[in-house]
Design a protein around this motif. Structure first.
Motif, PDB file in Angstrom:
ATOM      1  N   PHE A 176      20.295  46.180  35.240  1.00 43.10           N
ATOM      2  CA  PHE A 176      20.792  44.860  34.877  1.00 43.10           C
ATOM      3  C   PHE A 176      19.885  43.735  35.377  1.00 43.10           C
ATOM      4  O   PHE A 176      19.917  42.645  34.846  1.00 43.10           O
ATOM      5  CB  PHE A 176      22.226  44.650  35.401  1.00 43.10           C
ATOM      6  CG  PHE A 176      23.266  45.286  34.537  1.00 43.10           C
ATOM      7  CD1 PHE A 176      23.489  44.817  33.242  1.00 43.10           C
ATOM      8  CD2 PHE A 176      24.007  46.354  34.989  1.00 43.10           C
ATOM      9  CE1 PHE A 176      24.440  45.409  32.434  1.00 43.10           C
ATOM     10  CE2 PHE A 176      24.969  46.954  34.183  1.00 43.10           C
ATOM     11  CZ  PHE A 176      25.185  46.479  32.894  1.00 43.10           C
ATOM     12  N   ALA A 177      19.072  44.033  36.357  1.00 48.26           N
ATOM     13  CA  ALA A 177      18.179  43.020  36.921  1.00 48.26           C
ATOM     14  C   ALA A 177      17.022  42.711  35.957  1.00 48.26           C
ATOM     15  O   ALA A 177      16.410  41.659  36.038  1.00 48.26           O
ATOM     16  CB  ALA A 177      17.636  43.473  38.260  1.00 48.26           C
TER      17      ALA A 177
ATOM     18  N   LYS B 229      21.080  52.270  40.547  1.00 51.39           N
ATOM     19  CA  LYS B 229      20.317  52.363  39.291  1.00 51.39           C
ATOM     20  C   LYS B 229      20.834  51.355  38.271  1.00 51.39           C
ATOM     21  O   LYS B 229      20.055  50.700  37.581  1.00 51.39           O
ATOM     22  CB  LYS B 229      20.395  53.781  38.715  1.00 51.39           C
ATOM     23  CG  LYS B 229      19.562  54.789  39.464  1.00 51.39           C
ATOM     24  CD  LYS B 229      19.763  56.185  38.892  1.00 51.39           C
ATOM     25  CE  LYS B 229      19.132  57.208  39.811  1.00 51.39           C
ATOM     26  NZ  LYS B 229      19.612  58.566  39.535  1.00 51.39           N
ATOM     27  N   LEU B 230      22.159  51.244  38.176  1.00 50.85           N
ATOM     28  CA  LEU B 230      22.761  50.280  37.253  1.00 50.85           C
ATOM     29  C   LEU B 230      22.345  48.853  37.605  1.00 50.85           C
ATOM     30  O   LEU B 230      21.980  48.059  36.743  1.00 50.85           O
ATOM     31  CB  LEU B 230      24.287  50.371  37.325  1.00 50.85           C
ATOM     32  CG  LEU B 230      24.981  51.252  36.311  1.00 50.85           C
ATOM     33  CD1 LEU B 230      26.476  51.308  36.601  1.00 50.85           C
ATOM     34  CD2 LEU B 230      24.746  50.774  34.901  1.00 50.85           C
ATOM     35  N   LYS B 231      22.408  48.551  38.883  1.00 47.26           N
ATOM     36  CA  LYS B 231      22.048  47.232  39.384  1.00 47.26           C
ATOM     37  C   LYS B 231      20.594  46.910  39.001  1.00 47.26           C
ATOM     38  O   LYS B 231      20.292  45.799  38.549  1.00 47.26           O
ATOM     39  CB  LYS B 231      22.207  47.219  40.912  1.00 47.26           C
ATOM     40  CG  LYS B 231      22.300  45.876  41.539  1.00 47.26           C
ATOM     41  CD  LYS B 231      22.627  46.066  43.018  1.00 47.26           C
ATOM     42  CE  LYS B 231      22.711  44.775  43.743  1.00 47.26           C
ATOM     43  NZ  LYS B 231      22.974  44.984  45.168  1.00 47.26           N
ATOM     44  N   GLN B 232      19.731  47.906  39.152  1.00 45.78           N
ATOM     45  CA  GLN B 232      18.317  47.739  38.825  1.00 45.78           C
ATOM     46  C   GLN B 232      18.140  47.498  37.331  1.00 45.78           C
ATOM     47  O   GLN B 232      17.354  46.656  36.912  1.00 45.78           O
ATOM     48  CB  GLN B 232      17.553  48.995  39.262  1.00 45.78           C
ATOM     49  CG  GLN B 232      16.076  48.781  39.419  1.00 45.78           C
ATOM     50  CD  GLN B 232      15.424  50.027  40.015  1.00 45.78           C
ATOM     51  OE1 GLN B 232      15.883  51.145  39.829  1.00 45.78           O
ATOM     52  NE2 GLN B 232      14.334  49.817  40.727  1.00 45.78           N
TER      53      GLN B 232
END
Length: 178
Positions: free
Chosen positions: A176-177, A171-174
């Motif tokens: 930041f994307a 979720k974090l990665k998403q």
């Protein structure tokens, strides 16, 4: 894969079991049948094969389960096979156990975690599920998936709660994307 016919047969067997005061014994038989068929793909293949003669299927089922099951269960299995419906017996057994659990307020919680649950974790899951769903009893089925890193995924029926670190990182990665 569950069928409407399987559910109807299971419901009929539950009704008969209650009438005959043999619900617990027959539930144990159906759980035993489900386990044996699940662990023996050859037996499942024989039950589902339309080419295998009905009397041969009856003989095999009787040979495997024979005296280990209640007379009602034995008669039921025999009747379903004689009707040419042996292909749904595994489903009937699963449905019977599910319907029994609903009747008794028993809920199955699947917990997937990075490592084995401690007794405290297990008790916490049981308490949470009992409180949230008003269940009388909770059966905890554990799965270990090291890819989760930490945390857990709790699945009860069609509900799922994901508190895994891997999910949080995704979720974090998403976020930041964007």
């Amino acid at each position: 894969m569950s069928s409407k016919a399987g559910a109807r047969y299971a419901k009929s067997l539950i009704d008969l079991s209650k009438e005959q005061n043999a619900l617990e014994e027959i539930k144990n038989d159906m759980a035993f049948f489900e386990k044996v068929v699940d662990e023996n793909s050859e037996l499942e293949a024989i039950l589902k094969n339309p080419i295998v003669p009905l009397d041969k299927k009856s003989g095999i089922v009787n040979g495997v389960f024979g005296e280990k099951i209640h007379a009602i269960t034995k008669s039921f299995l025999s009747l379903v096979i004689k009707k040419g419906r042996s292909a749904i017996l595994f489903d009937v057994a699963k449905q019977f156990v599910e319907q029994y659990n609903i009747l008794k307020g028993i809920v199955t919680a699947e917990v997937t975690s990075a490592s084995a649950l401690t007794e405290a974790n297990r008790a916490e899951v049981v308490g949470l599920v009992k409180k949230e769903l008003g269940a009388n009893e909770v059966i905890v089925k554990e799965k270990i998936n090291p890819d989760l890193i930490g945390g857990f995924i709790l699945k009860v029926g069609d509900r799922q709660f994901d508190a895994s670190i891997a999910s949080g990182l995704a979720k974090l990665k998403q976020e930041f994307a964007h």
